[in-house]
Design a protein around this motif. Structure first.
Motif, PDB file in Angstrom:
ATOM      1  N   CYS A 111       0.862  -1.192   0.000  1.00 37.81           N
ATOM      2  CA  CYS A 111       0.000   0.000   0.000  1.00 37.81           C
ATOM      3  C   CYS A 111       0.892   1.234   0.000  1.00 37.81           C
ATOM      4  O   CYS A 111       1.870   1.287   0.744  1.00 37.81           O
ATOM      5  N   LEU A 113       0.146   4.218   1.043  1.00 42.59           N
ATOM      6  CA  LEU A 113      -0.311   5.315   1.909  1.00 42.59           C
ATOM      7  C   LEU A 113       0.373   5.400   3.267  1.00 42.59           C
ATOM      8  O   LEU A 113       0.327   6.436   3.922  1.00 42.59           O
ATOM      9  N   GLY A 114       1.009   4.314   3.673  1.00 44.51           N
ATOM     10  CA  GLY A 114       1.863   4.369   4.858  1.00 44.51           C
ATOM     11  C   GLY A 114       1.230   4.882   6.139  1.00 44.51           C
ATOM     12  O   GLY A 114       1.874   5.644   6.867  1.00 44.51           O
ATOM     13  N   CYS A 115       0.010   4.475   6.449  1.00 41.53           N
ATOM     14  CA  CYS A 115      -0.553   4.825   7.756  1.00 41.53           C
ATOM     15  C   CYS A 115       0.386   4.250   8.809  1.00 41.53           C
ATOM     16  O   CYS A 115       0.804   3.096   8.713  1.00 41.53           O
ATOM     17  N   PHE A 117       0.193   3.127  11.745  1.00 40.77           N
ATOM     18  CA  PHE A 117      -0.196   2.010  12.614  1.00 40.77           C
ATOM     19  C   PHE A 117      -0.413   0.708  11.842  1.00 40.77           C
ATOM     20  O   PHE A 117      -0.732  -0.322  12.426  1.00 40.77           O
ATOM     21  N   CYS A 118      -0.257   0.732  10.518  1.00 45.73           N
ATOM     22  CA  CYS A 118      -0.651  -0.407   9.687  1.00 45.73           C
ATOM     23  C   CYS A 118       0.569  -1.142   9.123  1.00 45.73           C
ATOM     24  O   CYS A 118       1.452  -0.517   8.530  1.00 45.73           O
ATOM     25  N   THR A 120       0.677  -3.228   6.627  1.00 49.45           N
ATOM     26  CA  THR A 120       0.714  -3.199   5.159  1.00 49.45           C
ATOM     27  C   THR A 120       1.386  -1.914   4.693  1.00 49.45           C
ATOM     28  O   THR A 120       2.169  -1.915   3.731  1.00 49.45           O
ATOM     29  N   GLY A 121       1.096  -0.824   5.405  1.00 46.63           N
ATOM     30  CA  GLY A 121       1.714   0.456   5.073  1.00 46.63           C
ATOM     31  C   GLY A 121       3.233   0.401   5.211  1.00 46.63           C
ATOM     32  O   GLY A 121       3.970   1.035   4.458  1.00 46.63           O
ATOM     33  N   GLY A 156      -8.318  -5.883   2.535  1.00 47.17           N
ATOM     34  CA  GLY A 156      -7.029  -6.554   2.651  1.00 47.17           C
ATOM     35  C   GLY A 156      -5.906  -5.566   2.388  1.00 47.17           C
ATOM     36  O   GLY A 156      -5.977  -4.396   2.771  1.00 47.17           O
ATOM     37  N   GLY A 158      -3.740  -2.856   0.664  1.00 50.66           N
ATOM     38  CA  GLY A 158      -3.917  -1.813  -0.342  1.00 50.66           C
ATOM     39  C   GLY A 158      -5.126  -0.916  -0.150  1.00 50.66           C
ATOM     40  O   GLY A 158      -5.983  -1.167   0.691  1.00 50.66           O
ATOM     41  N   GLU A 159      -5.159   0.132  -0.952  1.00 52.74           N
ATOM     42  CA  GLU A 159      -6.254   1.099  -0.917  1.00 52.74           C
ATOM     43  C   GLU A 159      -7.105   0.905  -2.185  1.00 52.74           C
ATOM     44  O   GLU A 159      -6.684   1.296  -3.284  1.00 52.74           O
ATOM     45  N   SER A 192      -9.465   4.672   3.002  1.00 57.92           N
ATOM     46  CA  SER A 192      -8.891   5.595   3.977  1.00 57.92           C
ATOM     47  C   SER A 192      -9.407   7.008   3.702  1.00 57.92           C
ATOM     48  O   SER A 192      -9.060   7.936   4.426  1.00 57.92           O
TER      49      SER A 192
HETATM   50 FE1  SF4 Z   1      -3.513   2.850   5.517  1.00 59.12          FE
HETATM   51 FE2  SF4 Z   1      -5.344   1.042   4.616  1.00 59.12          FE
HETATM   52 FE3  SF4 Z   1      -2.990   1.409   3.343  1.00 59.12          FE
HETATM   53 FE4  SF4 Z   1      -3.017   0.251   5.733  1.00 59.12          FE
HETATM   54  S1  SF4 Z   1      -3.935  -0.552   3.871  1.00 59.12           S
HETATM   55  S2  SF4 Z   1      -1.564   1.842   5.005  1.00 59.12           S
HETATM   56  S3  SF4 Z   1      -4.681   1.363   6.718  1.00 59.12           S
HETATM   57  S4  SF4 Z   1      -4.612   2.927   3.587  1.00 59.12           S
END
Ligand code: SF4
Ligand code: SAH
Length: 338
Positions: A111, A113-115, A117-118, A120-121, A156, A158-159, A192
């Motif tokens: 993903c 977007l790099g949140c 807390f995540c 996947t990010g 799952g 990704g965005e 997101s």
């Molecule tokens: Fe953010 Fe969703 Fe990407 Fe995780 S999968 S980094 S929560 S946008």
């Protein structure tokens, strides 16, 4: 030849057959064999002439995902690790909650977007999944489980709204009566909060359920933990969410409770204030911890307290049971490592 016929949408198959001087409706038949009947051998496509079956076998192969690993828990959750044609890896999670059978699918490899807390990010972004790679996660899981899925959540890796064209292709395959035949009323897309994607979804023909990962009620704090929020302000997200609710389906706001960050009673009250007068659901998720990340789930009493404050609001509130945590199959834990 080594061209994968499964990559084509129904329209593309019809066009392809036209170009090959074969009746267009044969494209529909092949699509039905591939998706509804889950055929992996052209010779099984018995309503095509033997000559056509041989012709197709000579030109094309039928390929989608390779199951690399499957692990399950005692409560029936199963995590699938798939290998794509280019050897990239993705994960999907099967969650049985009788009578529902839900599959959580990925839309991107990683993903962008790099949140904070995540997990996947944390792994960064490799590429968008193609429509058939998204749909095949459902088809393959059904094959493995031996039953049809009743519900699909795009939550799952990704965005989804950053890969909206391929998402739409996947929705065609999934909802088609000659595809996987799953009603869009049972499909939820989690975002997101991508303004441009929300606009596209709003103006599309799709009436899927929309879940918005709100997580923080304050724009500045949201920007800190969800960098995507900088270019996608809360105010605009809420405006579009309202339009979506009016035109399509009531939206859900997801709120991941993270210890010390957004779990105080005051946060709950601010959440109520933010959503006042906006008919919408609230879905609380207790944070799923991940070894390489410093964040924690709140104490259970904190969660109860938070939930109790929301119960007195106008919104239906649910607390998502975090299933599959011990196999790192929960929300925000998918990293697709072998
Ligand atoms: Fe953010 Fe969703 Fe990407 Fe995780 S999968 S980094 S929560 S946008
Ligand atoms: N990118 C989309 C969909 C995938 S993330 C989105 O962000 O909505 C799915 C959900 O998992 C989001 O609501 C996200 O806020 C949540 N999430 C991320 N990391 C989490 C974690 N460690 N524990 C619990 N939920 C998490």
């Amino acid at each position: 030849m080594d061209i994968n016929i499964k990559q084509y949408s129904l329209n593309e198959l019809e066009e392809l057959f036209k170009k090959l001087n074969i009746e267009k409706y044969r494209g529909r038949q092949v699509f039905q064999w591939l998706w509804q009947k889950n055929t992996r051998d052209f010779m099984e496509m018995t309503n095509l002439s033997i000559a056509l079956r041989k012709n197709l076998s000579a030109r094309y192969v039928i390929r989608d995902l390779r199951l690399l690993k499957n692990i399950g828990t005692s409560d029936g959750v199963q995590k699938f690790l798939w290998e794509l044609e280019d050897r990239d890896l993705i994960e999907s999670v099967f969650i049985p909650e009788p009578p529902r059978r839900t599959i959580c699918v990925s839309t991107q490899v990683g993903c962008p977007l790099g949140c904070l807390f995540c997990a996947t990010g944390l792994i960064g972004f490799k590429r968008n999944l193609k429509g058939f790679e998204i749909a095949a996660q459902i088809q393959r899981a059904q094959e493995f489980i031996g039953e049809k899925m009743t519900n699909i959540v795009f939550m799952g890796m990704g965005e989804p709204l950053l890969n909206i064209e391929n998402l739409f292709v996947a929705l065609e395959i999934v909802t088609s009566s000659i595809g996987l035949g799953i009603s869009q009323r049972h499909i939820t897309i989690s975002t997101s909060g991508i303004i441009e994607g929300m606009e596209k979804l709003l103006n599309s023909k799709w009436k899927v359920k929309l879940a918005i990962s709100l997580n923080f009620v304050d724009q500045a704090v949201r920007e800190k933990y969800m960098p995507v929020a900088k270019n996608n302000p809360l105010k605009e997200i809420l405006h579009l969410a309202r339009l979506y609710s009016e035109k399509k389906e009531m939206v859900t706001f997801e709120y991941v409770l993270i210890r010390g960050l957004n779990d105080k009673p005051d946060d709950a009250r601010r959440l109520i204030r933010l959503l006042k007068g906006f008919p919408s659901k609230i879905n609380l998720i207790s944070y799923n911890e991940y070894p390489e990340l410093p964040y924690q789930a709140p104490e259970p009493e904190r969660i109860l307290e938070f939930q109790k404050i929301l119960f007195d609001s106008e919104h239906p509130v649910t607390l998502r049971k975090s299933k599959g945590k011990e196999i790192l199959a929960g929300c925000g834990q998918l990293v697709a490592r072998p």
